[in-house]
Structure formats: structure tokens, C-alpha cells
Write an enzyme that holds these catalytic residues in place. Sequence first.
Site, PDB file in Angstrom:
ATOM      1  N   LYS A  13       0.827  -1.217   0.000  1.00  0.00           N
ATOM      2  CA  LYS A  13       0.000   0.000   0.000  1.00  0.00           C
ATOM      3  C   LYS A  13       0.862   1.269   0.000  1.00  0.00           C
ATOM      4  O   LYS A  13       0.601   2.188  -0.755  1.00  0.00           O
ATOM      5  CB  LYS A  13      -0.924   0.046   1.230  1.00  0.00           C
ATOM      6  CG  LYS A  13      -1.956  -1.051   1.307  1.00  0.00           C
ATOM      7  CD  LYS A  13      -3.000  -0.772   2.375  1.00  0.00           C
ATOM      8  CE  LYS A  13      -2.452  -0.726   3.787  1.00  0.00           C
ATOM      9  NZ  LYS A  13      -1.823  -1.990   4.243  1.00  0.00           N
ATOM     10  N   ARG A  88      -9.467   1.013   9.228  1.00  0.00           N
ATOM     11  CA  ARG A  88      -9.028  -0.350   9.523  1.00  0.00           C
ATOM     12  C   ARG A  88     -10.084  -1.116  10.300  1.00  0.00           C
ATOM     13  O   ARG A  88      -9.905  -2.301  10.574  1.00  0.00           O
ATOM     14  CB  ARG A  88      -7.753  -0.305  10.338  1.00  0.00           C
ATOM     15  CG  ARG A  88      -6.476  -0.592   9.535  1.00  0.00           C
ATOM     16  CD  ARG A  88      -5.315  -0.417  10.473  1.00  0.00           C
ATOM     17  NE  ARG A  88      -4.112  -1.077  10.118  1.00  0.00           N
ATOM     18  CZ  ARG A  88      -3.044  -0.491   9.567  1.00  0.00           C
ATOM     19  NH1 ARG A  88      -3.086   0.766   9.217  1.00  0.00           N
ATOM     20  NH2 ARG A  88      -1.946  -1.181   9.369  1.00  0.00           N
ATOM     21  N   ARG A 127      11.386  -5.509   3.975  1.00  0.00           N
ATOM     22  CA  ARG A 127      11.130  -4.064   3.843  1.00  0.00           C
ATOM     23  C   ARG A 127      12.137  -3.240   4.654  1.00  0.00           C
ATOM     24  O   ARG A 127      12.441  -3.561   5.797  1.00  0.00           O
ATOM     25  CB  ARG A 127       9.718  -3.753   4.334  1.00  0.00           C
ATOM     26  CG  ARG A 127       9.427  -2.254   4.382  1.00  0.00           C
ATOM     27  CD  ARG A 127       7.975  -1.925   4.392  1.00  0.00           C
ATOM     28  NE  ARG A 127       7.284  -2.328   5.603  1.00  0.00           N
ATOM     29  CZ  ARG A 127       5.974  -2.189   5.775  1.00  0.00           C
ATOM     30  NH1 ARG A 127       5.230  -1.703   4.804  1.00  0.00           N
ATOM     31  NH2 ARG A 127       5.403  -2.577   6.895  1.00  0.00           N
ATOM     32  N   ARG A 160      11.505  -1.580  10.389  1.00  0.00           N
ATOM     33  CA  ARG A 160      10.534  -1.239  11.428  1.00  0.00           C
ATOM     34  C   ARG A 160      10.471  -2.357  12.470  1.00  0.00           C
ATOM     35  O   ARG A 160      10.468  -3.535  12.107  1.00  0.00           O
ATOM     36  CB  ARG A 160       9.144  -1.066  10.794  1.00  0.00           C
ATOM     37  CG  ARG A 160       8.958   0.275  10.134  1.00  0.00           C
ATOM     38  CD  ARG A 160       7.703   0.347   9.311  1.00  0.00           C
ATOM     39  NE  ARG A 160       6.513  -0.194   9.942  1.00  0.00           N
ATOM     40  CZ  ARG A 160       5.304  -0.168   9.386  1.00  0.00           C
ATOM     41  NH1 ARG A 160       5.135   0.378   8.205  1.00  0.00           N
ATOM     42  NH2 ARG A 160       4.261  -0.687   9.997  1.00  0.00           N
ATOM     43  N   ARG A 171       0.035  -8.697  13.568  1.00  0.00           N
ATOM     44  CA  ARG A 171      -0.571  -7.714  12.658  1.00  0.00           C
ATOM     45  C   ARG A 171      -1.414  -8.411  11.592  1.00  0.00           C
ATOM     46  O   ARG A 171      -2.482  -7.920  11.216  1.00  0.00           O
ATOM     47  CB  ARG A 171       0.519  -6.857  12.003  1.00  0.00           C
ATOM     48  CG  ARG A 171       1.142  -5.872  12.990  1.00  0.00           C
ATOM     49  CD  ARG A 171       2.426  -5.278  12.461  1.00  0.00           C
ATOM     50  NE  ARG A 171       2.230  -4.453  11.298  1.00  0.00           N
ATOM     51  CZ  ARG A 171       3.140  -4.287  10.336  1.00  0.00           C
ATOM     52  NH1 ARG A 171       4.307  -4.907  10.399  1.00  0.00           N
ATOM     53  NH2 ARG A 171       2.879  -3.511   9.310  1.00  0.00           N
TER      54      ARG A 171
HETATM   55  P1  AMP Z   1       1.005   0.739   9.118  1.00  0.00           P
HETATM   56  O1  AMP Z   1       2.203   1.595   8.899  1.00  0.00           O
HETATM   57  O2  AMP Z   1      -0.175   1.162   8.305  1.00  0.00           O
HETATM   58  O3  AMP Z   1       1.327  -0.732   8.969  1.00  0.00           O
HETATM   59  O4  AMP Z   1       0.571   0.948  10.655  1.00  0.00           O
HETATM   60  C1  AMP Z   1       1.460   0.661  11.712  1.00  0.00           C
HETATM   61  C2  AMP Z   1       0.681   0.543  13.005  1.00  0.00           C
HETATM   62  O5  AMP Z   1       0.028   1.777  13.296  1.00  0.00           O
HETATM   63  C3  AMP Z   1      -0.439  -0.492  13.010  1.00  0.00           C
HETATM   64  O6  AMP Z   1       0.032  -1.803  13.279  1.00  0.00           O
HETATM   65  C4  AMP Z   1      -1.339   0.050  14.124  1.00  0.00           C
HETATM   66  O7  AMP Z   1      -0.781  -0.217  15.398  1.00  0.00           O
HETATM   67  C5  AMP Z   1      -1.242   1.561  13.891  1.00  0.00           C
HETATM   68  N1  AMP Z   1      -2.300   2.040  12.951  1.00  0.00           N
HETATM   69  C6  AMP Z   1      -2.116   2.591  11.734  1.00  0.00           C
HETATM   70  N2  AMP Z   1      -3.288   2.924  11.178  1.00  0.00           N
HETATM   71  C7  AMP Z   1      -4.243   2.556  12.067  1.00  0.00           C
HETATM   72  C8  AMP Z   1      -5.660   2.606  12.071  1.00  0.00           C
HETATM   73  N3  AMP Z   1      -6.348   3.105  11.032  1.00  0.00           N
HETATM   74  N4  AMP Z   1      -6.307   2.130  13.170  1.00  0.00           N
HETATM   75  C9  AMP Z   1      -5.634   1.647  14.218  1.00  0.00           C
HETATM   76  N5  AMP Z   1      -4.309   1.546  14.283  1.00  0.00           N
HETATM   77  C10 AMP Z   1      -3.598   2.002  13.218  1.00  0.00           C
END
Ligand code: AMP
Length: 219
Positions: A13, A88, A127, A160, A171
Amino acid sequence: MHIILLGAPGVGKGTVAKMIAEKFDIPHLSTGDILRDNVNKKTYVGNQAKEYMDNGKLVPDDIMIQMVKGRVLEEDCKTGFILDGFPRTIRQAEALKLIFDELNIVVDAILNLKASQEIIIERLSGRRTCKNCGAIYHIKNIPPKVEDKCDKCADRLYQRDDDKKDIVKERLMVYKTQTKKLISYYEKQDSFYEINANKKADEMFAEVCKDLGKAGKSG
Ligand code: AMP
């Protein structure tokens, strides 16, 4: 142009969102990036979100909804944006609908990126991200020209913490139990498109552009 990007962690994404944002000259709103920035700066939101993120859990809906609402009201979002990582949960999707209705925003495309479990795990484990500008690489598929250095700003690349094995498992589980439900929430809408994300980033992007063309916005 208003776009929502759906898909499991690691599906690509972030990479595709950056390509779309550049092509259509719209901001890329990645809730993960915004949260990580808040965590680094130790803001109130960052301190609240950190433990959830470290454990691969979702940050509570109320925090996320407030955060996104504030961000889409900013000046640079006037002509559109691409949302990456939000919504989400169904509650976030419902809140987003209210925000869009209030601002008279019509969503041009909801893109659901789909890839096999093996590809997702391979992408997450390889990544690497730039500490400074957030550019995304992959040790095999999108390697930087110089090892561990960003091509764009020469800063250091890092893995990360939540891309490490145990947290990745959590996740992906959170995705399966909570976020995947969004597909049935959105799939009946005319602007819903499924993208084959087993492909390389530029092939995926070409497919996205074709669908955005069908949505009447080839730009
Ligand atoms: P991402 O970079 O999109 O993989 O997000 C990393 C982390 O941020 C996720 O594993 C969640 O802990 C938090 N996070 C990001 N977006 C959301 C969301 N829309 N709702 C809840 N937690 C989020």
C-alpha cells in the site's frame, strides 16, 4: 481525487500510495506514518499509540478518527488525498463516511490490494524504510543503490520494529479478524476495485492507473 487504499500489512500500500500521490499531485495520508512521527516526537497521541503499535495491535478508534479528521481538514487536502492504512475497522469506515458527507467529498476509488500470504511475509521481512523521508525499499525487490542508504536523501534505512517476525504474525491476525471485514463493507460500491498485488510495484501501479481511468480520472 479522493482514494482509499485497502489491503493487508505488507501488501504494498505504501509503495503504490506514494506513486499515486506523485502522479495525481495529492497528499499521501498514511496513518502509520503519522503515528510513527507522533511516537518519535513523543506527542500526547504518540505516547498513547506507542504500546499498541509495538505489539502489532490497532490504536483505539477514537484516537484514529480524531487524528484523520484533523488531517483531512488541512489546506493541502483541499483538492484530494490518498488514505493509506485508514479505515481499519468498520467503526472507522462509518466515521469516515460521516466526515466525507460533512465535507461533500465523493470517493473516486477504493482500491483493495490483494496478494498471497507468502508474498506478504516476504515483503514485510525484506522491507526497509528511510528514517528521514519515509521512502520504502526491499532488500531484494527494490534495493537501494548503496546498501542501507536512501537513494533520495542518503539517510539511513531501517527495519521497522513491527516488521519483525512475532509482531508481523499479530498484525496479520488483526488484519484477518478486524480489517478484512472492510472488503464486504465497501465491495458493492461502484468505485471499488480489486488490484492484483502479487505483481511488481510498477505493474501494480499500471493496473491502478487503468482502474482510475475507468473511474473517469486518468489525470
Ligand atoms: P502501518 O504503517 O499502516 O502498517 O501501521 C502501523 C501501526 O500503526 C499499526 O500496526 C497500528 O498499530 C497503527 N495504525 C495505523 N493505522 C491505524 C488505524 N487506522 N487504526 C488503528 N491503528 C492504526
